[in-house]
Enzyme design. Structure first.
Site, PDB file in Angstrom:
ATOM      1  N   ASN A  50       0.822  -1.210   0.000  1.00 16.48           N
ATOM      2  CA  ASN A  50       0.000   0.000   0.000  1.00 16.48           C
ATOM      3  C   ASN A  50       0.857   1.261   0.000  1.00 16.48           C
ATOM      4  O   ASN A  50       0.548   2.249  -0.686  1.00 16.48           O
ATOM      5  CB  ASN A  50      -0.921   0.015   1.224  1.00 16.48           C
ATOM      6  CG  ASN A  50      -2.072  -0.965   1.112  1.00 16.48           C
ATOM      7  OD1 ASN A  50      -2.324  -1.527   0.043  1.00 16.48           O
ATOM      8  ND2 ASN A  50      -2.773  -1.183   2.207  1.00 16.48           N
ATOM      9  N   ARG A 380     -11.699  -4.038 -13.842  1.00 15.90           N
ATOM     10  CA  ARG A 380     -10.620  -4.966 -13.508  1.00 15.90           C
ATOM     11  C   ARG A 380     -11.213  -6.370 -13.584  1.00 15.90           C
ATOM     12  O   ARG A 380     -12.109  -6.706 -12.821  1.00 15.90           O
ATOM     13  CB  ARG A 380     -10.063  -4.716 -12.101  1.00 15.90           C
ATOM     14  CG  ARG A 380      -9.558  -3.296 -11.876  1.00 15.90           C
ATOM     15  CD  ARG A 380      -8.933  -3.163 -10.486  1.00 15.90           C
ATOM     16  NE  ARG A 380      -8.796  -1.769 -10.100  1.00 15.90           N
ATOM     17  CZ  ARG A 380      -7.773  -0.992 -10.429  1.00 15.90           C
ATOM     18  NH1 ARG A 380      -6.810  -1.484 -11.183  1.00 15.90           N
ATOM     19  NH2 ARG A 380      -7.706   0.260 -10.028  1.00 15.90           N
ATOM     20  N   ARG A 410      -6.081   2.001 -13.131  1.00 11.27           N
ATOM     21  CA  ARG A 410      -4.679   2.145 -12.742  1.00 11.27           C
ATOM     22  C   ARG A 410      -4.040   0.804 -12.384  1.00 11.27           C
ATOM     23  O   ARG A 410      -4.582   0.020 -11.597  1.00 11.27           O
ATOM     24  CB  ARG A 410      -4.553   3.102 -11.562  1.00 11.27           C
ATOM     25  CG  ARG A 410      -3.099   3.372 -11.168  1.00 11.27           C
ATOM     26  CD  ARG A 410      -3.008   4.345 -10.031  1.00 11.27           C
ATOM     27  NE  ARG A 410      -3.328   5.703 -10.437  1.00 11.27           N
ATOM     28  CZ  ARG A 410      -4.133   6.514  -9.769  1.00 11.27           C
ATOM     29  NH1 ARG A 410      -4.743   6.085  -8.694  1.00 11.27           N
ATOM     30  NH2 ARG A 410      -4.346   7.739 -10.186  1.00 11.27           N
ATOM     31  N   HIS A 440     -16.460   3.292 -14.472  1.00  6.84           N
ATOM     32  CA  HIS A 440     -16.248   2.573 -13.219  1.00  6.84           C
ATOM     33  C   HIS A 440     -17.468   1.754 -12.819  1.00  6.84           C
ATOM     34  O   HIS A 440     -17.401   0.947 -11.896  1.00  6.84           O
ATOM     35  CB  HIS A 440     -15.901   3.593 -12.116  1.00  6.84           C
ATOM     36  CG  HIS A 440     -15.362   2.988 -10.865  1.00  6.84           C
ATOM     37  ND1 HIS A 440     -16.055   3.005  -9.676  1.00  6.84           N
ATOM     38  CD2 HIS A 440     -14.199   2.339 -10.602  1.00  6.84           C
ATOM     39  CE1 HIS A 440     -15.353   2.411  -8.740  1.00  6.84           C
ATOM     40  NE2 HIS A 440     -14.218   2.002  -9.270  1.00  6.84           N
ATOM     41  N   TYR A 473     -12.542  -9.584  -1.665  1.00  2.00           N
ATOM     42  CA  TYR A 473     -13.210  -8.305  -1.436  1.00  2.00           C
ATOM     43  C   TYR A 473     -14.671  -8.555  -1.081  1.00  2.00           C
ATOM     44  O   TYR A 473     -15.292  -9.484  -1.606  1.00  2.00           O
ATOM     45  CB  TYR A 473     -13.185  -7.427  -2.689  1.00  2.00           C
ATOM     46  CG  TYR A 473     -11.839  -6.923  -3.142  1.00  2.00           C
ATOM     47  CD1 TYR A 473     -10.649  -7.410  -2.604  1.00  2.00           C
ATOM     48  CD2 TYR A 473     -11.752  -5.951  -4.127  1.00  2.00           C
ATOM     49  CE1 TYR A 473      -9.423  -6.936  -3.036  1.00  2.00           C
ATOM     50  CE2 TYR A 473     -10.519  -5.476  -4.573  1.00  2.00           C
ATOM     51  CZ  TYR A 473      -9.357  -5.978  -4.018  1.00  2.00           C
ATOM     52  OH  TYR A 473      -8.155  -5.513  -4.454  1.00  2.00           O
ATOM     53  N   HIS A 597     -15.307  -3.531   0.465  1.00  4.22           N
ATOM     54  CA  HIS A 597     -15.414  -2.846  -0.821  1.00  4.22           C
ATOM     55  C   HIS A 597     -16.848  -2.461  -1.165  1.00  4.22           C
ATOM     56  O   HIS A 597     -17.097  -1.819  -2.177  1.00  4.22           O
ATOM     57  CB  HIS A 597     -14.823  -3.765  -1.903  1.00  4.22           C
ATOM     58  CG  HIS A 597     -14.487  -3.083  -3.190  1.00  4.22           C
ATOM     59  ND1 HIS A 597     -15.191  -3.311  -4.352  1.00  4.22           N
ATOM     60  CD2 HIS A 597     -13.526  -2.186  -3.503  1.00  4.22           C
ATOM     61  CE1 HIS A 597     -14.670  -2.590  -5.333  1.00  4.22           C
ATOM     62  NE2 HIS A 597     -13.661  -1.890  -4.844  1.00  4.22           N
TER      63      HIS A 597
END
Length: 690
Positions: A50, A380, A410, A440, A473, A597
């Site tokens: 991180n 993703r 990213r 997104h 997640y 998440h």
């Protein structure tokens, strides 16, 4: 009494410092004695990873603002120079705490479990012989030492790679005696090597690659003496820049930029604690860095490289128990997922529920002759996942497959470009969303012929279509064939792939058009209800909260008496508990086995609760620079379950939750002597998982 100015910078927490507080919570898990030992090591590695991303993106962004004099001052009013200094102070402390955790806590505990990272001075003769052979066979052939002289200038070192500065004595075959050389450790080499059982002496024993290279460094410089071997690592700016207004093909432009990602401007230098000042000063001069950018560490310079070690060992007693995911009841023993969705809406809560229903929907759609079209957003996914294989199968079967692929996700840009190529080759229609707006939203639509009409089946979720992260997640999703939801999604896809004005949707809200307005209306309704003597209540769970206008709306609601419970995993710029402003607001963060998440939003609505989920956090970028979707849970049975399982347990968590203080720090909840330990994630495993 004068009214409180809700624009005051004192009411907002700096986002960079808030993000570092999240990393501190992750590190705290590495020290949590209630967790399995190897999981604690994993949290240490996650904290290191991180921080890498923090430097690559956030610190590099601050430095860029200062260099280009394009300073962006947030709601907290802190200029980039001051933020950068506070970030440096916090990061140096955090890194010191990481290595204290490694050396003083975790390594001794691992040794008690007969897991050893063997130092060079402790190698036995037999181990030294084996390691020497390993170096000769596996390391020496792929390592290229570079002596530093006018013919061999200082090389471009790849971002986050392991490197060694060598101090040499003597002259080489050409009479050169510069005294310095660099050795790069190829990424193909594991950073920790497990010793075979025949030389280990029992248990699991590892040696770090840095120790191996250090031990036999003389073999890299035949006839010369290595007086010093010092590992170092450089972190670079990894943000990609593409001017979307001046290009014709964003994927093509990104391909060109990706090659440069490994060589951006340096933002951090890590060196081993044995590195002498003259070497670290030399490196800083080469990378145009100063003392505030230097991190001297007592151990390997990249703790995230401990992650593969965890997978090398078969020690289930030191890890979390295996998770047995369940299937939602409406799907149990049902082969035809279309019939199941026709019967009722289906909610999914990963990772407690299996992700297989989503894959199953795509697979059945690919093979069903009545399915005409499939449309899906991809942020993703992984270029070789079951989702991708199903989309390829559908395209090859002649279905109209449309994939809206966000190639600007990213650090997943390369994977997404490969995915786009694969779908193109299969005959799918691939588009890259809307210029200057990341797509997104997480949504999928299947169009199926049933009799003389077409029916749309939809999946909406808070998480990515990634089969691996769906086990790590927490995310919620909804599968439905509701006609209005399907019609709304049709218009959203039409907006993404074609041209035209945004269409008014009936059940969905989308960014950048109506999402912020809808949340503002929902908060204002609770505020009005509270002012009129009714109950006002909001529960919101998200990853980040930074949008100034949304925070001000929450402050106004709090001032009106609305009870607001926020569950914010990471960055939170809102200050709770300020008298006259936010005393009715609590903020807590959950950290644990799974990465929280989900984005779930509850509004009391005068006793007629409204429950939504979204791909969006409450951040300016999500409201105005991304394509996002907010979707409702209209079925009362499902909305009650979302409240019961998606919100309530996190408000009751008394051991894996941290409460945000007005000063921006966090205090971990601890059960009282009379209380039972309540971990929301453990509770949900028992209640929902198989």
């Amino acid at each position: 009494m004068d009214p409180i100015d809700l624009h005051s910078t004192e009411l907002f927490i700096n986002r960079e410092l808030s993000l570092l507080e999240f990393n501190r919570r992750v590190l705290e898990l590495a020290l949590d004695e209630s967790l399995p030992l190897m999981e604690r090591v994993k949290f240490l590695a996650i904290c290191s990873s991180n921080l890498d991303e923090f430097f690559e993106v956030r610190v590099s962004g601050l430095k860029q603002q200062i260099i280009t004099n394009t300073q962006k001052i947030g709601a907290d009013g802190m200029p980039p120079e001051e933020t950068l200094q506070k970030v440096s102070d916090t990061c140096h402390t955090l890194v010191s705490e990481q290595y204290l955790a490694l050396n003083e806590v975790l390594l001794p505990l691992l040794e008690k479990e007969n897991i050893h990272f063997v130092r060079r001075r402790d190698w036995t003769e037999q181990q030294t012989e084996w390691i020497k052979s390993y170096f000769t066979r596996q390391v020496l052939p792929v390592v290229t030492p570079i002596g530093l002289d006018p013919s061999h200038p200082f090389p471009r070192v790849v971002n986050k790679s392991l490197n060694f500065m060598m101090s040499l004595e003597g002259k080489d075959a050409f009479g050169r005696d510069s005294g310095l050389a660099i050795v790069h450790a190829p990424r193909s080499l594991p950073r920790a090597v497990r010793l075979p059982d025949e030389v280990s002496g029992g248990g699991d024993r590892f040696v770090f690659l840095s120790s191996v290279i250090h031990a036999f460094a003389d073999d890299l410089f035949h006839g010369m003496k290595v007086n010093g071997c010092y590992q170092f690592r450089v972190t670079r700016n990894s943000d990609l820049f593409v001017d979307e207004d001046s290009i014709d093909n964003i994927a093509h432009a990104l391909r060109g930029e990706l090659a440069q990602r490994h060589y951006g401007d340096a933002v951090r230098l890590e060196v081993a604690d044995n590195c002498p000042p003259e070497i670290s000063d030399y490196l800083m001069s080469k990378y145009n860095l100063s003392r505030v950018d230097l991190y001297q560490v007592e151990g390997p310079v990249n703790l995230s490289r401990l992650m593969p070690v965890i997978d090398m060992m078969s020690r289930p007693d030191l890890k979390y128990p295996a998770l047995h995911q369940s299937m939602p009841q409406p799907l149990d023993r049902r082969d035809n997922i279309f019939k199941a969705i026709q019967k009722q809406d289906i909610w999914l809560y990963h990772p407690y529920h299996s992700f297989n229903p989503v894959v199953q929907l795509l697979r059945q759609a690919a093979r069903d002759p009545e399915v005409l079209a499939i449309k899906q957003t991809v942020y993703r996914t992984g270029s070789d996942s079951a989702i991708v294989k199903a989309l390829v199968e559908a395209a090859r079967a002649g279905k109209e497959v449309t994939a809206v692929i966000e190639v600007r996700a990213r650090f997943d840009e390369a994977d997404n470009i490969r995915l786009a190529d694969k779908l193109h080759e299969a005959g799918a229609m691939v588009v890259y969303g809307v210029s200057n707006h990341k797509t997104h939203a997480k949504m999928m639509m299947v169009v199926r012929r049933e009799g003389d009409k077409l029916r749309r089946y939809v999946h909406l979720g808070t998480g990515n279509y990634h089969t691996s992260t769906a086990k790590l997640y927490t995310d919620v999703g909804l599968m439905s064939c509701d006609e209005q939801l399907g019609e709304d999604m049709h218009y959203v896809f039409q907006t993404l792939t074609g041209m035209g004005k945004a269409t008014r949707l009936k059940k969905l809200y989308s960014a950048p058009f109506t999402l912020h307005k809808q949340f503002s209306r929902l908060i204002d309704t609770e505020t009005e209800n509270a002012l009129n003597g009714k109950t006002g209540k909001i529960i919101a769970k998200m990853n980040q909260l930074t949008d100034k206008r949304m925070i001000q709306s929450l402050y106004k609601a709090s001032q009106a008496g609305v009870k607001i419970d926020l569950i914010v995993r990471g960055i939170c710029s809102l200050r709770p508990g300020i008298e006259g402003v936010s005393e009715n607001i609590t903020v807590r963060s959950i950290a644990g086995r799974f990465l929280e998440h989900t984005r779930i939003y509850y509004f009391h609505n005068d006793g007629k609760p409204l429950v939504y989920a979204s791909s969006a956090d409450w951040m300016e970028r999500n409201f105005y620079r991304r394509i996002e979707i907010l979707f409702p849970f209209e079925n009362q049975r499902i909305s009650e379950k979302i409240i019961r399982f998606g919100l309530t347990p996190f408000l009751a968590d008394n051991c894996m939750s941290w409460v945000l203080q007005p000063d921006g720090s966090y205090v971990r909840n601890q059960p009282n002597e009379s209380e039972e330990r309540m971990s929301a994630q453990d509770y949900l495993i028992k209640k929902l998982a198989g």
